[in-house]
Design a protein around this motif. Structure first.
Motif, mmCIF file in Angstrom:
data_model
loop_
_atom_site.group_PDB
_atom_site.id
_atom_site.type_symbol
_atom_site.label_atom_id
_atom_site.label_comp_id
_atom_site.label_asym_id
_atom_site.label_seq_id
_atom_site.Cartn_x
_atom_site.Cartn_y
_atom_site.Cartn_z
ATOM 1 N N GLN A 13 60.172 29.139 79.697
ATOM 2 C CA GLN A 13 60.557 29.286 81.103
ATOM 3 C C GLN A 13 59.673 30.316 81.805
ATOM 4 N N GLY A 16 56.255 28.977 82.591
ATOM 5 C CA GLY A 16 56.307 28.052 83.721
ATOM 6 C C GLY A 16 56.362 28.747 85.064
ATOM 7 N N CYS A 20 51.531 27.007 89.270
ATOM 8 C CA CYS A 20 51.719 26.256 90.510
ATOM 9 C C CYS A 20 51.300 24.814 90.239
ATOM 10 N N ALA A 21 52.256 23.898 90.308
ATOM 11 C CA ALA A 21 51.955 22.476 90.104
ATOM 12 C C ALA A 21 51.260 21.930 91.347
ATOM 13 N N ILE A 34 57.191 17.435 86.261
ATOM 14 C CA ILE A 34 57.588 18.530 87.152
ATOM 15 C C ILE A 34 59.107 18.587 87.263
ATOM 16 N N LEU A 37 60.506 20.080 84.165
ATOM 17 C CA LEU A 37 60.362 21.542 84.148
ATOM 18 C C LEU A 37 61.377 22.200 85.081
ATOM 19 N N LEU A 43 59.535 26.179 86.041
ATOM 20 C CA LEU A 43 58.402 26.025 86.945
ATOM 21 C C LEU A 43 58.590 26.968 88.127
ATOM 22 N N VAL A 46 55.297 25.118 93.413
ATOM 23 C CA VAL A 46 54.776 23.773 93.654
ATOM 24 C C VAL A 46 53.954 23.796 94.933
ATOM 25 N N VAL A 286 49.515 18.012 85.329
ATOM 26 C CA VAL A 286 50.364 19.193 85.305
ATOM 27 C C VAL A 286 50.815 19.517 83.888
ATOM 28 N N TYR A 290 50.207 23.177 82.057
ATOM 29 C CA TYR A 290 51.320 23.957 81.514
ATOM 30 C C TYR A 290 51.093 24.231 80.027
#
Length: 523
Positions: A13, A16, A20-21, A34, A37, A43, A46, A286, A290
């Motif tokens: 966590q 994540g 930034c996705a 996404i 996550l 995450l 975004v 993504v 990650y």
């Protein structure tokens, strides 16, 4: 909505939170990953896709924590019907109420699309021309940059919409586009603090700098081995002063980074240097970014202490955007009028002594030469005008014909052929006064936001003949530096709506109220 607690989070966590996705909406696997996550509270950020409100909404609804939804909105929210205003135009008006209205409208549009922050304002201070920069900044004066940025950041802050000063520590001497290649800067730490960091320190001390974006230039007198985004020495300049906001990297899709460092160890290097949220290469899925960031941690690229420090800052930013503003934002009629007025009031005239912005008798026969892109198509009467992204030569030509009915309008391509140049210059022999309308676009991956050498050659040929009396230029004002002396220069910067207003100013219908935001010494 629940605030996350650092002590209750797993390593997965926490890692994540540092990601930034980006650019995922065309890939179903990315969207699914996404959402997976987000459901796991794994995450942090975004990059919200424009024109995809349903995806942003779904991510926000899935998150039971205040996930950061951010994008670049330097000129306004891209999908909004409101005018798109570059910072140089805001500064040219000299009107801080216009700046505040711009910020208020931007926040309203972004929040309506479920976004809670932006990578902006740009607070770079340029010493001279610089590709992919000039139209995006306020001024070459550190104090003016700080003052205008404060107006924007204060509006953002009041509405719990986070701002991000960029591009730390300032790229005022960079003469290349770092989207395309590496760049080197010879500022010392003392010089940065005295000049480039003035807006950062100004905003921070006023509580208006929740985050910073770090650029990819290499500051050879501070850390000759690593670009700023990978350099603890550079990032620590402001950290050692006590700054504790979030540090975003600039995009790791940029060639200043990818060509030299690749991706395998890149993200861990950035976090170890002090980056809190990584903007990965958007061409990489993504899931892969990650996994790289997680593997970098497992390999020891950054410590648990550094991970926790970064996550703490990200959680603080989440708490900020989760807080409701004390007063709901209401866009007034005055805000809308102010925003619309910027394109008119920014227009700037730089004239020889004794000249006005108006060129005199509108019935006089003159030759107007309007610069176009090479794929430009001249449209006939009655056809819909759809050419261009922000610069519309046909609209300009029609406006000229309306205001100067006895003049001739011809088009010149920015990469003109020998035959086209010959034709233009021969046409000019029939006139004793020529007006040129020129443009250049500030954007990434062009490598320049100047006129082409061919255009410069035609302008100089006309200036040498003394027939070129006026240039109306849209875009980077530094672009006219290579041009021989022209008595009257009108600058409309980079707003579509300014183009017809500039012709009204030539015709004497409007006053040129703007002031050039840069100290430029023309020939």
């Amino acid at each position: 909505m629940e605030l996350l607690k650092l002590e209750e989070m797993t390593v997965e966590q926490k890692v994540g939170m540092l990601l930034c996705a980006r650019r995922f909406w065309k890939n179903t696997d990315d969207v699914d990953f996404i959402l997976e996550l987000v459901k796991k509270r794994a995450l942090g950020c975004v990059q919200a896709p424009f024109n995809q409100p349903e995806i942003i909404k779904k991510i926000k609804e899935t998150a039971d924590y205040p996930i950061i939804l951010v994008n670049d909105t330097e000129r306004g929210y891209p999908t909004s019907p409101r005018p798109k205003v570059p910072l140089i135009s805001l500064a040219a008006t000299g009107n801080k109420e216009y700046v505040r209205s711009f910020a208020r409208c931007l926040v309203a549009d972004a929040k309506a699309d479920n976004c809670n922050g932006t990578w902006g304002p740009v607070i770079d201070i340029l010493n001279s021309d610089g590709p992919c920069r000039v139209s995006r900044v306020f001024s070459d004066d550190p104090q003016k940059v700080a003052e205008y940025a404060e107006e924007i950041a204060r509006v953002y802050n009041e509405n719990h919409y986070f701002s991000c000063g960029k591009h730390y520590p300032g790229s005022g001497k960079v003469g290349v586009d770092t989207h395309m290649m590496g760049a080197y800067n010879d500022y010392t730490e003392e010089e940065l603090i005295e000049r480039n960091l003035v807006p950062y320190i100004h905003l921070w001390k006023k509580g208006l700098l929740p985050s910073i974006m770090v650029d990819h230039s290499t500051y050879v007198n501070i850390d000759p081995e690593r670009p700023a985004s990978l350099s603890k020495k550079v990032i620590d300049i402001i950290r050692n002063m006590g700054y504790d906001g979030v540090m975003f990297s600039d995009s790791f899709a940029m060639m200043a980074i990818l060509q030299e460092f690749g991706e395998e160890k890149l993200y861990g290097m950035a976090v170890n240097a002090g980056i809190d949220i990584v903007l990965p290469n958007y061409m990489t899925p993504v899931r892969e970014t990650y996994e790289l960031l997680l593997q970098n941690y497992k390999d020891g690229a950054y410590t648990e202490e550094r991970l926790n420090e970064a996550v703490r800052r990200v959680l603080n930013l989440m708490e900020f955007v989760a807080t409701e503003p004390e007063t709901p934002l209401v866009i007034t009629k005055e805000d809308e009028e102010n925003l619309a007025a910027i394109s008119r009031d920014c227009i700037t005239a730089v004239c020889d002594e004794g000249l006005t912005a108006a060129i005199g008798d509108v019935n006089k026969k003159r030759l107007f030469i309007v610069l176009t892109e090479n794929d430009f198509e001249v449209l006939g009467e009655g056809e819909e005008i759809t050419v261009g992204k922000w610069y519309y030569p046909n609209n300009i030509a029609q406006k000229i014909k309306k205001e100067f009915p006895n003049s001739e309008v011809v088009f010149l391509k920015e990469f003109s052929s020998a035959a086209e140049n010959d034709k233009i210059l021969r046409t000019a022999t029939k006139y004793d006064e020529v007006v040129c309308v020129t443009f250049c676009t500030t954007t990434c991956y062009l490598g320049t936001d100047s006129l082409t050498r061919r255009t410069e050659a035609v302008l100089n040929a006309l200036a040498f003949s003394k027939k070129l009396k006026t240039i109306v230029h849209f875009g980077n004002p530094h672009a006219l530096l290579p041009v021989m002396h022209v008595p009257r220069k009108i600058f409309g910067y980079m707003i579509t709506e300014s183009q017809e207003y500039a012709i009204d100013i030539l015709a004497g219908k409007l006053e040129a109220k703007g002031t050039l935001p840069f100290n430029i010494q023309y020939k």
